[in-house]
Design a protein around this motif. Structure first.
Motif, PDB file in Angstrom:
ATOM      1  N   LEU A  52       0.813  -1.220   0.000  1.00  0.00           N
ATOM      2  CA  LEU A  52       0.000   0.000   0.000  1.00  0.00           C
ATOM      3  C   LEU A  52       0.844   1.266   0.000  1.00  0.00           C
ATOM      4  O   LEU A  52       0.328   2.357   0.240  1.00  0.00           O
ATOM      5  N   ASP A  81       2.166   3.321  -2.161  1.00  0.00           N
ATOM      6  CA  ASP A  81       1.757   4.497  -2.948  1.00  0.00           C
ATOM      7  C   ASP A  81       0.706   5.312  -2.206  1.00  0.00           C
ATOM      8  O   ASP A  81       0.790   6.537  -2.127  1.00  0.00           O
ATOM      9  N   THR A  82      -0.284   4.611  -1.693  1.00  0.00           N
ATOM     10  CA  THR A  82      -1.366   5.289  -0.980  1.00  0.00           C
ATOM     11  C   THR A  82      -0.872   5.883   0.335  1.00  0.00           C
ATOM     12  O   THR A  82      -1.136   7.052   0.648  1.00  0.00           O
ATOM     13  N   SER A 113       1.060   9.125   0.263  1.00  0.00           N
ATOM     14  CA  SER A 113       0.476  10.257  -0.468  1.00  0.00           C
ATOM     15  C   SER A 113       0.175  11.434   0.462  1.00  0.00           C
ATOM     16  O   SER A 113      -0.098  11.260   1.654  1.00  0.00           O
ATOM     17  N   THR A 114       0.233  12.614  -0.117  1.00  0.00           N
ATOM     18  CA  THR A 114      -0.125  13.834   0.617  1.00  0.00           C
ATOM     19  C   THR A 114      -1.571  13.747   1.091  1.00  0.00           C
ATOM     20  O   THR A 114      -1.906  14.147   2.215  1.00  0.00           O
ATOM     21  N   GLU A 115      -2.441  13.214   0.229  1.00  0.00           N
ATOM     22  CA  GLU A 115      -3.853  13.008   0.589  1.00  0.00           C
ATOM     23  C   GLU A 115      -3.990  12.240   1.914  1.00  0.00           C
ATOM     24  O   GLU A 115      -4.751  12.625   2.795  1.00  0.00           O
ATOM     25  N   LYS A 116      -3.236  11.162   2.058  1.00  0.00           N
ATOM     26  CA  LYS A 116      -3.430  10.330   3.247  1.00  0.00           C
ATOM     27  C   LYS A 116      -2.832  10.973   4.499  1.00  0.00           C
ATOM     28  O   LYS A 116      -3.282  10.696   5.604  1.00  0.00           O
ATOM     29  N   PHE A 117      -1.814  11.820   4.327  1.00  0.00           N
ATOM     30  CA  PHE A 117      -1.346  12.552   5.516  1.00  0.00           C
ATOM     31  C   PHE A 117      -2.423  13.538   5.959  1.00  0.00           C
ATOM     32  O   PHE A 117      -2.669  13.715   7.163  1.00  0.00           O
ATOM     33  N   ASN A 161       3.542  12.307   2.895  1.00  0.00           N
ATOM     34  CA  ASN A 161       3.693  13.489   2.022  1.00  0.00           C
ATOM     35  C   ASN A 161       4.756  13.292   0.949  1.00  0.00           C
ATOM     36  O   ASN A 161       5.299  14.265   0.444  1.00  0.00           O
ATOM     37  N   LYS A 162       5.086  12.026   0.644  1.00  0.00           N
ATOM     38  CA  LYS A 162       6.188  11.802  -0.289  1.00  0.00           C
ATOM     39  C   LYS A 162       5.746  11.879  -1.752  1.00  0.00           C
ATOM     40  O   LYS A 162       6.557  12.029  -2.645  1.00  0.00           O
ATOM     41  N   ARG A 163       4.451  11.705  -1.964  1.00  0.00           N
ATOM     42  CA  ARG A 163       3.970  11.777  -3.346  1.00  0.00           C
ATOM     43  C   ARG A 163       2.553  12.349  -3.384  1.00  0.00           C
ATOM     44  O   ARG A 163       1.949  12.513  -2.387  1.00  0.00           O
ATOM     45  N   LEU A 178      -7.345   0.864   0.169  1.00  0.00           N
ATOM     46  CA  LEU A 178      -6.048   1.539   0.040  1.00  0.00           C
ATOM     47  C   LEU A 178      -5.223   0.998  -1.136  1.00  0.00           C
ATOM     48  O   LEU A 178      -4.210   1.592  -1.509  1.00  0.00           O
ATOM     49  N   MET A 226      -4.150  11.313  -6.068  1.00  0.00           N
ATOM     50  CA  MET A 226      -2.687  11.397  -6.095  1.00  0.00           C
ATOM     51  C   MET A 226      -2.213  12.751  -6.648  1.00  0.00           C
ATOM     52  O   MET A 226      -1.026  13.030  -6.667  1.00  0.00           O
ATOM     53  N   MET A 266      -2.880  15.391  -5.148  1.00  0.00           N
ATOM     54  CA  MET A 266      -2.984  16.269  -3.985  1.00  0.00           C
ATOM     55  C   MET A 266      -1.686  17.023  -3.681  1.00  0.00           C
ATOM     56  O   MET A 266      -1.704  18.208  -3.340  1.00  0.00           O
ATOM     57  N   LYS A 267      -0.557  16.301  -3.786  1.00  0.00           N
ATOM     58  CA  LYS A 267       0.731  16.961  -3.500  1.00  0.00           C
ATOM     59  C   LYS A 267       0.896  18.185  -4.401  1.00  0.00           C
ATOM     60  O   LYS A 267       1.186  19.282  -3.925  1.00  0.00           O
TER      61      LYS A 267
END
Lengths: 249, 249
Positions: A97, A99-100, A103-107, A247-249, B229, B235, B237-238
């Motif tokens: 998981l 990639d998810t 993600s910035t979205e998930k942070f 926040n890595k992608r 997930l 994606m 979002m960043k």
């Protein structure tokens, strides 16, 4: 006005507590209330760490910039954005998981989840006659905080929450007038109106300080904010958050 | 148990509302309660946009993935992380605050501020006999949402909040057991304990579905989460958040 709204509107941050520990029952109720908050798609992407140990509290107080009420309170909570749980479940389910989770979205999801839970905790505590104060100061030194609290990758401590019986009764500083915070139908695009509202608020804040200091202090909200924000702080945060896998992608 | 805690613990997300608009008085109270939440160093880094216009609501419903309750409710709020106000005050005070405003730290501050305010709004609404549901679906299409709501740079709409008189009475899904969300003194580092707790929760969730579907549905929390997930979403979002002037350093 009902007494829920009365509790909400009576909120003041309490920075001085009686040295009476919360009971296990009080802690349990506060955590249960925190968990009753909504969570994005049932993801439950946060954790709460409760600290009783005086040495740990003392160290957290130092890390937060020597705030005495981090050490002296009825109980200290740390609210964390947490996707470690989801990394573990990925292994359990045999899926990747990354990639998810990165993600910035998930942070954003995790930070929002944790904050909704925390605010429920505050309201619950206040309804029991307790007071509380958020401790953003933990973000001064998150490397040390996460080492002290043993938080793994994909966990970021967001803020602390000191709770206890109030030993002070502070004033409530006037908030920005609602017509500036609350926009009808769309964001206010008329810059004259926007600036006039900020200037109106400046006068409210100046008057507030003037009254309370016999005229010695008259600063405005914008001058306070300009002074505070002119000193960039916690600029390691981007690197820290990314190092924890967010926040890595 | 007092009735504030009772209100908090009775929370369920409501996804079907009577078509009765909130009164101006109700909206005013909800906004006032939102603003009573703590705000980091008095920064007040959020805004709320209230939408009544049926066409705007309908468009937001489409953007959120055709969720009918975004269009049909008593009132629709959008909570935004907002440092535009601080950019304007920088001009008023003749200072440059870009380094600070563009920091990851300050995006966290703004998102946390907005979320604390939103949760106060939810509890206040529920105490008045209203129901509410957070709409993370707005983040499917933030470029369109911000164009529709005319939000400027340094503003990111985080989520919507549909509020109204409930026309349903949904069950409450069991949350993760408190001993897994709440860690005493430090984060749980024993992975056997950690995984056993997740497995325990899986059994609770399976039993919950089995009971409610006469055995047709028995999925676990981890299988649900793994499925959700495994499809990376939002994606962009960043890039979006950075394009609005946040999280850049």
């Amino acid at each position: 006005m009902n007494n829920v709204i009365d509790t909400i509107l009576s909120h003041r941050s309490i920075r001085k507590f009686e040295e009476v520990p919360l009971s296990d029952e009080q802690i349990k109720t506060i955590v249960e209330c925190a968990q009753a908050a909504s969570t994005s798609s049932f993801i439950q992407a946060y954790s709460i760490i409760g600290v009783k140990n005086p040495a740990t509290k003392q160290r957290l107080a130092e890390l937060a910039g020597n705030q005495s009420y981090v050490a002296k309170n009825g109980h200290f909570f740390v609210f964390c954005a947490d996707l470690h749980r989801h990394e573990v479940l990925a292994e359990m389910e045999g899926v990747n998981l990354d990639d998810t989770l990165e993600s910035t979205e998930k942070f954003m999801v995790a930070a929002i989840d944790a904050s909704l839970a925390a605010q429920n905790a505050v309201i619950a505590a206040e309804s029991m006659g307790l007071g509380a104060v958020y401790i953003g100061g933990l973000r001064n030194s998150l490397n040390d905080v996460s080492e002290l609290l043993k938080t793994p990758d994909r966990v970021v401590p967001l803020f602390g929450l000191a709770v206890g019986y109030p030993a002070q009764n502070p004033d409530k500083k006037p908030r920005i007038q609602p017509e500036h915070i609350y926009h009808e139908e769309a964001y206010e695009t008329d810059s004259e109106t926007y600036i006039r509202q900020i200037e109106d608020y400046n006068r409210v804040i100046s008057a507030y300080y003037r009254e309370r200091t016999e005229g010695k202090r008259t600063d405005t909200w914008t001058s306070q904010m300009a002074a505070m924000l002119s000193k960039p702080t916690r600029m390691y945060m981007k690197e820290f958050v990314e190092s924890k896998g967010f926040n890595k992608r």
